[in-house]
Design an enzyme around this catalytic site. Structure first.
Site, PDB file in Angstrom:
ATOM      1  N   GLY A  30       0.795  -1.221   0.000  1.00 14.22           N
ATOM      2  CA  GLY A  30       0.000   0.000   0.000  1.00 14.22           C
ATOM      3  C   GLY A  30       0.824   1.266   0.000  1.00 14.22           C
ATOM      4  N   GLY A  83       0.244  -1.201   6.316  1.00 14.70           N
ATOM      5  CA  GLY A  83      -0.667  -0.067   6.410  1.00 14.70           C
ATOM      6  C   GLY A  83      -2.056  -0.487   6.841  1.00 14.70           C
ATOM      7  CG  ASP A  85      -7.751  -0.169   3.650  1.00 14.29           C
ATOM      8  OD1 ASP A  85      -6.891   0.502   3.060  1.00 14.29           O
ATOM      9  OD2 ASP A  85      -7.976  -1.372   3.376  1.00 14.29           O
ATOM     10  CD  GLU A 104      -2.167  -6.343   3.108  1.00  9.14           C
ATOM     11  OE1 GLU A 104      -1.660  -5.401   2.459  1.00  9.14           O
ATOM     12  OE2 GLU A 104      -3.359  -6.355   3.453  1.00  9.14           O
TER      13      GLU A 104
END
Length: 210
Positions: A30, A83, A85, A104
């Site tokens: 990301g 990262g 969201d 991930e």
């Protein structure tokens, strides 16, 4: 936009400082990880062993001189950095905007320490839709019906061939939703990461332990 990028850069640099030479490291995917990679490369650590959660991250890391190997060669990681969201006050994290959430999560679970990095716009009062999904292609229509409301993404399959979609219904309780998604046949993985999986959250340069 400049402030968001500055915050992502600060978070990436703060996380890169946590990596010590000789560590096994999971590299996420990301826009915030894109700032982590050059910061990590700049440290000049010579004995890292890294795995990447996406072909995109692998290519960027290799271009910067960061060694990346297959995850088949390792069974645990010292640290994984990725990262987010969404991040709520309790430490629930939503990932998968880049469609790499299955890898991930595998990398996060394998790591002794899972560090989430983000800009302040990713902090939310409560988790909400969309919740990323990776689905088996076999029986896809039946799986979609079981998951309603859900929307397919117009994106390529995951690196492992899964169909990418998003659960777009209400999220009353992230734990209950995660349990339901885990129990639904055809769901390879979802993007809800529980607080128990997250060791640290770094927002800009501000760090907190979950």
């Amino acid at each position: 936009m400049d402030q968001v990028e500055d915050e992502k850069r600060a978070a990436g640099e703060a996380a890169a400082a946590l990596v010590e030479d000789g560590m096994t490291v999971g590299l996420g995917t990301g826009s915030t990880v894109a700032h982590l990679l050059p910061a990590l490369a700049a440290r000049g650590l010579e004995k890292l062993r890294c795995v990447a959660t996406s072909p995109e991250t692998e290519a960027k890391a290799r271009a910067l001189g960061i060694p990346v190997e297959s995850f088949e060669t390792l069974d645990r990681l010292d640290i994984a950095i990725d990262g987010a969201d969404q991040i709520d006050p309790a430490g629930w994290v939503v990932k998968g905007g880049g469609a790499a959430h299955t890898r991930e999560k595998i990398v996060a679970v394998a790591a002794e320490r899972f560090v989430v990095i983000a800009s302040s716009d990713k902090e939310v009062d409560r988790i909400g839709p969309p919740i990323p999904l990776e689905l088996l292609r076999f029986g896809l229509k039946a799986t979609l019906r079981a998951l309603e409301p859900v929307a397919l993404r117009d994106v390529p399959p995951s690196p492992d061939g899964g169909v990418i979609a998003d659960y777009v219904g209400a999220v009353e309780d992230p734990a209950e939703l995660a349990t339901w998604l885990d129990a639904t046949p055809g769901v390879v993985e979802h993007g809800l990461f529980p607080p128990s999986l997250v060791t640290d959250v770094i927002v800009a340069a501000r760090r907190r332990t979950v």
